[in-house]
Design an enzyme around this catalytic site. Structure first.
Site, short mmCIF file in Angstrom:
data_model
loop_
_atom_site.label_atom_id
_atom_site.label_comp_id
_atom_site.label_asym_id
_atom_site.label_seq_id
_atom_site.Cartn_x
_atom_site.Cartn_y
_atom_site.Cartn_z
N GLN B 142 34.83 63.76 46.95
CA GLN B 142 33.66 63.04 47.45
C GLN B 142 34.01 62.32 48.76
OE1 GLN B 142 32.32 60.12 44.54
NE2 GLN B 142 34.39 59.37 44.13
N HIS B 198 29.92 52.55 48.41
CA HIS B 198 30.33 53.81 49.05
C HIS B 198 30.19 53.71 50.56
CE1 HIS B 198 29.63 56.64 45.33
NE2 HIS B 198 30.40 55.60 45.06
N TYR B 273 33.26 46.45 40.68
CA TYR B 273 32.94 47.14 41.92
C TYR B 273 33.15 46.26 43.14
CZ TYR B 273 31.76 51.53 39.93
OH TYR B 273 31.87 52.76 39.31
N HIS B 431 25.10 51.54 38.76
CA HIS B 431 26.11 51.18 37.76
C HIS B 431 25.63 50.11 36.80
CE1 HIS B 431 29.03 53.80 39.47
NE2 HIS B 431 28.92 53.26 40.66
N HIS B 433 23.75 48.15 33.69
CA HIS B 433 23.50 48.40 32.26
C HIS B 433 22.20 47.69 31.84
CE1 HIS B 433 27.86 49.57 31.02
NE2 HIS B 433 27.45 50.22 32.09
N ASP B 451 32.16 43.13 25.95
CA ASP B 451 31.26 44.04 26.65
C ASP B 451 31.98 45.39 26.62
OD1 ASP B 451 30.15 45.61 28.88
OD2 ASP B 451 29.08 43.76 29.37
N ARG B 456 34.10 55.81 30.42
CA ARG B 456 34.78 56.53 31.50
C ARG B 456 36.26 56.23 31.40
NH1 ARG B 456 34.59 55.27 38.04
NH2 ARG B 456 35.69 57.17 38.62
#
Lengths: 749, 749
Positions: B142, B198, B273, B431, B433, B451, B456
């Site tokens: 990516q 990103h 993140y 991302h 929830h 949590d 992943r």
């Protein structure tokens, strides 16, 4: 018989009287006048000792501030009265030592006053109201704990003996110590006269208080036991263990030393219980060495106590945790208080082994006595050398003829280790499991293939008062709970301790040296009609980042059987090389008895191409097992937890290779720890196994020839002689157009 | 629109030209000539820096010995080519720094040669063959990873710029850097022009190489983005996140700074993140500060980058692990390399906060640049002060109007902490929830109420190549996977990100000070027809060994609903005060969708007397939850793992209180960590809760009055105003013959 005992008794009485004159100094039990004098002289110059002394002062000062609490006994382990009395005996022993070392009378006053309180309480006590033990105590629910109490309290009494008035001494001896000692011995012969860790505590308790009180009768009772005919035959304790096995002729402390250990110091109940039992062994032995040096107790049976201490230290994983074989709670390690005492005394009395200092350094604690002082001084002088646990095969049984436990360990760099423990021992009394030829595997992170340990939450009142749970029998002791073969869903010896106590497997071969280490053992009695033979090979090879393990398990029978070989891999399954179907919406149990009723059958698969890989993850490491299978073998993933109405069991996973309708079966697996994962960099290193293919080239009663290869195409051949354990025999066999030749039991090339 | 951008572009071009003259020294990106000079002068006097320098030399020397490996890209994350190229960019950056600091040319040669190899490879590369990303890269699968590569490699190039010949520079710029920068920007506007981590990487990569090459066009593109109309509307990335939300008017680095953070530095995707994104933010900002000081980037938006660094450090538990909210892998902590850089730069540029030094001390690593040097020097000078994470309520959304995350923390002694994280934030993009008003709870040992994090296994190839698994959607994002209320077995916002992105809950009240700390938030959109209100109270009181937590969750609706409130307690259930029936031989799933299909229904019970206690054990500690229940409430124990065909999920336990056929429901629980267990002494301390009884005295839309008591008979009353958030309002209510009066939102007495 009665006559002989009486004569023996007379002789000892005579000896005791002679010796008593030189033993009436106090302290003389664990501390001695000269030892205390040296400690006092050197205070301030030995950092670890000074530190422990300060910590202990703080701890005991806080207890003194709290006041003396001697409640009427009522609770089980975990409950208030149990925990308080337990705390009392730890505290009183420390307070006694503090008085001797610091000469501060407040500690003596505290000990004296607590003893007087107990002396007031004790005569009023009936049996403990719980009445749940084969030997119910008075202060605690079982005599065992009362004996613990007395072993510690004897030391405290010895320390303040001269501080207390004659009248006070007469009071505590008459109302507390002598009646308690009588209660633990004559009052409970089924507790006192066994060859068992319970009795060791009982013997030590009675003997130690006897030494302090200069009571020869008690000391002799401790050393030689009660008359044997008091015992009933075939009676069993709460764990199902025989109270007096046929053939037991002696009792008492010396008989314990003869009967509890194999000649090389292995303790038949396993290291968890040895850790517990070693304490009264050493404490009473030290007391006897100080007071009855003519007994030569520390040299007894070719220094059996020294061997016992080392066997304890060697039965640990990389991090010093004991192998949880038989009924053991996990987490217990060489940091336990009993091992601190053991390391200190072994260092002091058995030649100042500098390796013991490094264990003491990890423990970070020493006993407040001359042995602890010598260790602290050794550390201060920089004498410590690294503890090197070694590969060793321990024999089981008093004569060393009842199988044993084998340990193989190796490493490819200083930061790793692979350590195999294989069990081919005797039953191990009431705490034994039905796990013949089972193994467990450890690396530097802990368990790779686990032994479940006991179904018990020690001292956690919420779980059955901290006692053994019913699942200990229905699950933890059963064969399927272990990494060993189960035939026809039936445990070894049919799960019957009475059968198990008659037999043991036998070591076939052991080599604990070099890059290829081997353990091989056979059982012909675990199943009456099926013979078992397991060979395990630990390999260190530059082609693998970590050591690898090869497991060959052979079974043969006259009739068709179902063979299940489980591995209790620790961790999360990542991947397999075969298809499996995992139950999506309904789970059922794997079987109905012998532990199978506790397993959920999660998934079943088959491997078409003759090799089954499983790859899992645990503690930041990647592991694989590569097994030779037949296309019809069932590959089962199971999980513990069925028929567990009170959440007593853990939810651990296992992988079972099942062969059906076979007379003979040979299971071959290679277990490879190979990779690492870093949670912070999130990088994987070698997540997949190097080993790619494993195959059996030849397999019969005489010989087994295996081959395995890695991804780079390098190939290894393992040749095994299954019947001839000689290291010099020459073997030769043709397989197809190939000739395999080797010398000795094995060759890997 | 087009015209405005062009004018802006022109102005910047002009400014850039002016500035370029003073920016052509090398190194000038992260390292500077003067900074390097100072480091060289002080080498040998700052221990941590010297140590890291030596370690780095060893690491890079080993890589140099290995030779340069630039394979043709092929693999996903976890595979060889991916991991090798990833390693290359870490290594080349370090080698560049080593060259500058040590002046040893072998490092420059290594960097140069590797760059030349990449320059040879790059023109031959098609898109990465995996073709699995919404923005497929060339070196990696990516664009994101290609951008990572360029951020690091730009720094390396800057370090050896003057060492390389003009011809070599022209070659790597023409064949590698410029085309890669174009590919990441113009070639992938859907990647480059988002407000998303990103794109931050993309912007930084293009901008940093632009600065080194003195390429104004690239720098401007990085700062201000591509023209917006290139983007398609409503396109979504691989995680379901919107590529260009309606309303996005700007792109590029400055727009990221405006749009990625709330005014107080909260990052909408969560700390995991932010930890990832902060690196390009800070690296590019530092590069701009060195090369375009007139931009004042470090002061931008009231020092938003400083706030971001602190928000990162505050969103950690006692041990520095990030709260795994939204799609986060657990285990990530402030030891991550990105946080090392963040701490160093924040210390250097934002006032030398001595608290940051204590984090750096725990990290044990500093960056090999002037910021890292200043931290190492601060540590050497003994300036560190303990890091004090604090209670804080972070606002979410660029304007701070989209709910937020609240953190309450307190301790009863220096060795413990109870830390509550409550989530009432916006969706958090792709991302996010569906866990409105959820909480997680931590103590000094780690998770108490977990949590789940993401489904992943980052960079673990065995699990779907390390990517998000399908269970991330079917399980990890669903409401039932969190500690929050689920109505009618349906996730919040119906589990639809498009609905979730429109709404957010709102903070009702926050008090993070004193012995009674309060967080209260409401959601009126998680369910269209049901309003939710949760109030959580963290209490420190001398009657409890540890802090306790009170949880009040109110739901009301116009129609009858089923309300499920799960807690994902971490550990092993020990005991309950109510009877339950655990399935013995068959397990079925708890439901069919919204995550319920992944739960095995293990046991169900009912509590007759209005209080449900559960008591569990984890990490050597005992915990209890005491809940107010009604006799008809179903008390469910569930376990994760159903409908999980590839063992992607963990087998975690949960406890669910279920109320059926109710319009209104109020759930009240007290969570009390109370005891300890020592595996070596096998002693329990306070295994049972102090809290005995909890009851609701009054509960309506306006007020809730609770009472709880401990075993010693002490009673507490908690009074809450549910609608009036003023701290000065006076409240009064009669309950039976009692009058309750208080001021403000709450009172506990």
């Amino acid at each position: 018989m009665k006559k002989i005992i009486q004569i023996q008794f007379f002789i000892l009485l005579f000896l005791g009287t002679t010796l008593s004159l030189c033993a009436q100094d106090h302290p003389s039990l664990i501390l001695t006048k000269s030892g205390v004098a040296q400690i006092r002289a050197d205070l301030g110059s030995v950092p670890l000792f000074d530190e422990i002394l300060e910590e202990t002062k703080k701890e005991i000062d806080a207890e003194i501030a709290l006041g003396i609490l001697v409640p009427v006994p009522k609770d089980m382990a975990g409950g208030y009265t149990h925990e308080r009395h337990k705390r009392n005996f730890f505290v009183i022993q420390k307070a006694g030592n503090l008085y001797q070392i610091t000469e501060d009378e407040k500690y003596a006053i505290y000990v004296r006053d607590m003893l007087l309180e107990y002396a007031e309480l004790f005569p009023t006590l009936p049996l403990h109201p719980t009445n749940r033990s084969y030997a119910t105590g008075k202060i605690f629910w079982q005599c065992l704990n009362d004996a613990n109490w007395l072993v510690y309290t004897s030391q405290a009494y010895d320390c303040v003996y001269n501080f207390m008035s004659k009248k006070e001494r007469e009071l505590v001896e008459k109302d507390l110590f002598r009646p308690l000692a009588d209660f633990l011995s004559e009052g409970n012969p089924q507790f006192f006269n066994r060859i068992h860790n319970h009795s060791t505590w009982g013997n030590a308790a009675v003997g130690m208080i006897g030494l302090v009180m200069n009571d020869k009768e008690l000391v002799d009772r401790a050393l030689y036991g009660l008359k044997m005919d008091i015992n009933k035959k075939n009676e069993r304790d709460n764990d199902g263990g025989l109270i007096r096995p046929d053939g037991q002729k002696k009792a008492g402390f010396l008989a314990q030393l003869d009967g509890s250990f194999s000649p090389d110091g292995y303790f038949t109940e396993g290291p968890y219980y040895l850790r517990y039992a070693i304490f009264p062994f050493l404490k009473f032995a030290k007391s006897l060495a100080n007071n009855k040096p003519e007994l030569g107790i520390l040299e007894y049976r070719d220094k059996i106590l020294e061997k016992a201490v080392y066997s304890l230290l060697y039965q640990t994983d990389y991090n010093g945790l004991f192998y949880p074989i038989n009924d053991s709670q996990k987490g217990m390690s060489w940091n336990a208080r009993e091992v601190i005492t053991a390391v200190d005394l072994a260092y002091f009395h058995y030649g100042n082994d500098p390796m013991l200092l490094s264990v003491a350094e990890k423990q970070g604690v020493v006993a407040l006595d001359e042995a602890g002082f010598s260790v602290a001084k050794g550390l201060a002088d920089g004498l410590a050398k690294p503890m090197k646990q070694k590969s060793i095969a321990y024999k089981d049984g008093p004569d060393g003829t009842e199988g044993g436990i084998g340990i193989l360990r190796t490493s490819t760099n200083p930061d790793n280790e692979l350590c195999l423990v294989m069990k081919y021992s005797a039953q191990g009394m009431g705490h034994g499991h039905f796990d013949k030829l089972s193994y467990s595997l450890y690396d530097e992170t802990g368990e790779v293939m686990q032994d479940y340990g006991a179904a018990r939450w020690v001292n956690i009142d919420q779980k059955g008062g901290g006692r053994y749970l019913k699942e200990n029998n229905t699950w933890a002791k059963q064969s399927i709970a272990h990494n060993t073969l189960v035939v026809n869903e039936t445990s070894h010896y049919n799960g019957d301790i009475r059968i198990g106590e008659k037999y043991n497997p036998d070591l076939f071969y052991f080599n604990g040296k070099g890059n290829v280490q081997v353990l091989s053992a056979k059982s012909k009695n675990a199943y009456s009609d099926t013979k078992l033979h397991r060979t395990m090979v630990l390999v260190k090879d530059e082609n693998f980042r970590h050591p690898i393990l090869i497991d060959i398990f052979k079974a043969n029978s006259e009739k068709n059987n179902q063979y299940d070989l489980p591995v209790w891999f620790q961790g999360h399954l990542l991947l397999t090389n075969f298809d499996y179907k995992k139950e999506a919406t309904t789970l059922n149990t794997l079987g109905t008895g012998h532990g199978y009723q506790h397993l959920w059958k999660e998934a079943v698969g088959k491997a078409k191409d003759g090799t089954a890989h499983i790859n899992w993850f645990s503690n930041g490491k990647f592991y694989s097992m590569i097994s030779v299978v037949e296309p019809e073998d069932e590959l089962i993933f199971a999980r513990l937890g069925a028929n567990d109405p009170e959440y007593n069991l853990r939810n651990d996973p296992s992988f079972i290779i099942r062969k059906k309708d076979k007379k003979e079966a040979t299971f071959v697996s290679v277990i490879e720890p190979h990779g690492d994962y870093n949670w912070v960099t999130e990088l994987s290193e070698q997540p997949f196994a190097s080993v790619e293919k494993v195959s059996i080239l030849h397999d019969d009663n005489q010989y087994t020839i295996l081959q395995f290869s890695n991804k780079a195409g390098k190939e290894w051949t393992l040749m095994l002689a299954n019947q001839d354990a000689s290291e010099t025999s020459q073997h030769k066999i043709n397989v197809g157009d190939k000739v395999f030749e080797w010398i000795g039991v094995y060759q890997l090339k």
